[in-house]
Design an enzyme around this catalytic site. Sequence first.
Site, short mmCIF file in Angstrom:
data_model
loop_
_atom_site.label_atom_id
_atom_site.label_comp_id
_atom_site.label_asym_id
_atom_site.label_seq_id
_atom_site.Cartn_x
_atom_site.Cartn_y
_atom_site.Cartn_z
N GLU A 265 0.82 -0.75 0.28
CA GLU A 265 -0.08 -0.17 0.04
C GLU A 265 0.43 1.37 0.00
O GLU A 265 1.92 1.12 0.74
CB GLU A 265 -0.79 0.22 1.42
CG GLU A 265 -2.43 1.36 1.46
CD GLU A 265 -3.18 1.51 2.35
OE1 GLU A 265 -2.66 0.66 3.63
OE2 GLU A 265 -4.19 2.08 1.94
N GLY B 18 3.80 2.62 10.49
CA GLY B 18 3.00 1.91 11.71
C GLY B 18 2.69 0.20 11.69
O GLY B 18 4.16 -0.68 12.44
N ALA B 19 2.31 -0.58 11.37
CA ALA B 19 1.74 -1.41 10.37
C ALA B 19 0.96 -1.77 9.11
O ALA B 19 1.10 -0.74 8.53
CB ALA B 19 0.81 -2.15 11.25
N MET B 20 0.78 -3.18 8.95
CA MET B 20 -0.11 -3.21 7.42
C MET B 20 -1.02 -4.25 7.77
O MET B 20 -0.47 -4.88 8.05
CB MET B 20 0.78 -2.99 6.61
CG MET B 20 0.29 -3.45 4.81
SD MET B 20 -0.24 -2.02 4.51
CE MET B 20 -1.75 -2.70 3.65
N GLU B 21 -1.80 -4.07 7.45
CA GLU B 21 -2.79 -5.10 7.00
C GLU B 21 -3.62 -5.87 6.05
O GLU B 21 -4.79 -6.47 6.13
CB GLU B 21 -4.21 -4.39 7.40
CG GLU B 21 -4.92 -3.66 5.82
CD GLU B 21 -4.34 -2.27 6.29
OE1 GLU B 21 -4.08 -1.68 6.64
OE2 GLU B 21 -5.26 -1.01 4.83
N GLU C 129 -5.24 -2.89 12.84
CA GLU C 129 -4.66 -3.82 11.76
C GLU C 129 -5.35 -4.85 11.80
O GLU C 129 -6.40 -4.93 10.79
CB GLU C 129 -3.51 -4.22 11.73
CG GLU C 129 -2.43 -2.62 11.94
CD GLU C 129 -2.29 -1.49 10.77
OE1 GLU C 129 -3.17 -2.26 9.49
OE2 GLU C 129 -2.00 -0.75 11.50
N GLU D 37 -9.67 4.38 6.33
CA GLU D 37 -8.46 4.69 7.97
C GLU D 37 -9.39 5.13 9.12
O GLU D 37 -9.09 4.78 9.91
CB GLU D 37 -7.64 5.67 6.81
CG GLU D 37 -6.56 4.63 6.30
CD GLU D 37 -5.99 4.01 7.17
OE1 GLU D 37 -6.63 3.08 8.13
OE2 GLU D 37 -6.13 2.77 5.80
N1 B3K Z 1 -2.71 0.79 5.76
C1 B3K Z 1 -1.72 1.42 5.79
C2 B3K Z 1 -0.78 2.31 5.94
C3 B3K Z 1 -0.07 2.02 4.44
C4 B3K Z 1 0.13 3.51 4.56
C5 B3K Z 1 1.56 4.03 2.88
N2 B3K Z 1 1.86 4.76 2.11
C6 B3K Z 1 -1.32 0.92 8.43
C7 B3K Z 1 -2.84 1.64 8.33
O1 B3K Z 1 -3.21 2.73 8.56
O2 B3K Z 1 -3.32 0.31 9.01
ZN ZN Z 2 -5.38 1.55 8.85
#
Ligand code: B3K
Ligand code: ZN
Length: 883
Positions: A127, A268-271, A305, A327
């Site tokens: 993402e 922070g993290a990625m789902e 996440e 988000e």
């Molecule tokens: N969806 C990801 C963020 C991705 C950022 C890309 N530059 C984390 C989150 O909001 O859960």
């Molecule tokens: Zn998110």
Amino acid sequence: MRPDEAHIIQLKDYRPSDFLIDRVELDVRLDPRATRVTSRLTIRPNPEGRSDAPLVLDGDDLNLRAVSLDGRALDSSEYAAGPQLLSISQPPRQPFTLVIETELDPTANTKLMGLYRSGGNYCTQCEADGFRRITYFLDRPDVLSVYTTRIEADRDEAPVLLGNGNPLESGAVEGTNRHFAVWHDPHPKPSYLFALVGGRLGHVGQSFTTMGGRNVALKVYVEPGKEDRASYALDALERSMRWDERVFGREYDLDVFNIVAVSDFNMGAMENKGLNIFNDKYVLASPETATDADYANIEAIIAHEYFHNWTGNRVTCRDWFQLCLKEGLTVFRDQEFSSDERSRPVHRIAEVKTLRARQFAEDASPLAHPVRPQQYREINNFYTATVYEKGAEIVRMLKTVIGEEAFRRGMDLYFERCDGTAATVEDFLDAFATVTGRDLGHFARWYAQAGTPRVAVRGSYDPHAQTYRLDFTQATAPTPGQATKEPMAIPVAIGLVARDGSTLTPRSDRTSSRGVFLLDKAEDSLTFSDVTSHPVPSVFRDFSAPVKTSLDLSNEDLLVLLRHDTDAFNRWQAAQTVAMRLLISLAKGMPVPNGAFEGLTAALCAFLEREAQRDPAFAALVLTLPGEADAAQEMGTEVDPDAIHGARQQLRHVIGAACSRHLRELYGSLADEGPYSPDAASAGRRALRNVCLDLLAAADAQTGEQLADTQFKTAGNMTDRLAALGVLMTLPGYAREAAIAAFESRYADEPLVLDKWFTLQATIQEEETLARVRRLLDHPAFSISNPNRVRSLIGSFAMLNPTQFNRRDGQGYEFLADMVLRADPLNPQLAARLLTAFGSWRIMEKERRERAKGALLRIAENASLSRDVADIVQRSLEEPVSR
Ligand code: B3K
Ligand code: ZN
């Protein structure tokens, strides 16, 4: 800048993809320098697309090795390929199979987008647009495909191989030292949710049975040897899964749920579906290395996440303009989770502090944009506080306006209608319009109009009629691209508070049964009847809308609220407002009205005596003065950060001295007994005790140094040790430098702890700090290519040290410009994020403003900027719009 980089993508230009990809079969042969990716795509024309369109696949920095269509290698005349695209001018008009082979160098990938290596392990981040760095694809969120991924690697290098979905099979590659694993994800998903991991990893795990009876294996993977630090994350995951079942009726949908912690990560993290990848900062925790705040963040981000599995993955976004759809909603959900797991009012105050510090500041900056932007040049620059935090506030307001029960029915309908689709903000609002029969058209303006509305409230009492009237006006200042603003639909939760604390039962037909008045015009008023005494109004209870408020209330009236309001948020807010008024007067060198200090300190001492022990976490918040950046925002123009810093020091001193007896008693009585526990009640006691320490040190440096030094040396957990070190940072001298050295050697092998050490030193508000930060750039633990290190040293200096970043001589700005230019070629996202620290440059006084502009211009003049940095620097420099 190259002309193609000036390309602006507009929401109004959205059209469906001309092709769809139903199935993706990937074969990824991992190698440090030459990873081979074979992608077999089952493609068909989209009935909603154009019938004569070429097939144009996205790429980014790709190296094409082979391409074939329906089993036949394509002739070079049949396609065009480059690092950024693969196009076929005459693709079949019925379903076909395209096989593409690319070769990647994950070791050279410093952008941390696509496939890269972190600590020797392979991992991915797709993402928003990282999948196109792995293979050519329709890399857009409205193309949903079923993925099967075969991952192959050297057994020694990567004994663990993980993908999305469920594991299908695994085994040895005969005659070699390599092995493979095949993963299948039955849920169609966009490419941004793709992930794979290969490496040497340890794990902790447990099983979870969903409410429908599905057995799920939960695992958290970390660097071998750190497994015991992953148990809190695993516990938070289990609690999140249970909560989503209970509160939203949402169940997990695969046989496994894996989380992997990596040490090089842009956010922070990625789902990713079934395979969340985390910055290890938000997984690893032990009492010795993590603070209470770290534990709370881990819990919140694990939940966030996980909750994306429904809000983001099962229902995804049609295009990136809809980012807030996943988000904002998911932040709202994680906030509700944390509120249920901890203290709701305390958590609400923390949320609002973050919102004001980050989102209100963004709204007031040249980077202001609507929660759903209309255009972007670089989508990765729109993962902002506005999209996330204000996006969450919109969902919260919706719930406040329609009520809890209708909100849940609307959510259910949204999931029912949109499951398996790529949806829009309109789809979301439609579900609530259907269940309530309400027209949410005016409310939807929250997504479109940028800026923080300011609401002025004036009250008047008629003792004869026993009525109380409130007059409201609202206005929103211009923001880039939006010179004039329309009135917003603002829910105002209201109560009236009697000055003696007795209960009032006012009536008004303009407020809902929940006490909410909807202010949807530029001016409006309402009158309460049966008001038996002259009340103090308590408006925007629980912060019912993300607005700034001008209240026509004296300090004395506000302190009545601190004492008697039943709304905890407004009790806290009342103390903050009084403190902020004092801060601003002091900073502007204006006389402080007679008795103003005494009024506040007497109220705070009484508050401490009465109820600090009852709710220490809340008391800690009441005793914490508004931050210097908050005061700068409140002033809004011609800001002198040194004056604000001086004012805040003075007010800390006054409060610390006036309440010192209570503070000392509390400091003594709140000392931790027994083993550390990260629960909210224990954390609240530590928070209050450490606020007491801070105020005692402000009142008397010698006592403060002695208490802090002892606490630093004897603390049994990181929260107390770091808090003590933080207090020492405000007290120049031998004890401070000795503590800095002791901390360094104690945690020499703990990068995440050294991050805290970098941050504390970068935030010392003294003139020598910039030199210290420059020296720390050469510290062996620092690395310009690791985002956590860069954020803790450079990011903290720029974002959390107002006097030194905004040095009058401009050296702070020049330093940040240097660092942005140094980071940009390696990691544009990281560089662009650092650059946003210039967001407040226009509110500074003239000399600083000129210096900041000079530094921004120096960045802008650079010929080889990334699109990320070019976008932020240009928007930062744009002339402000005026009405
Ligand atoms: N969806 C990801 C963020 C991705 C950022 C890309 N530059 C984390 C989150 O909001 O859960
Ligand atoms: Zn998110």
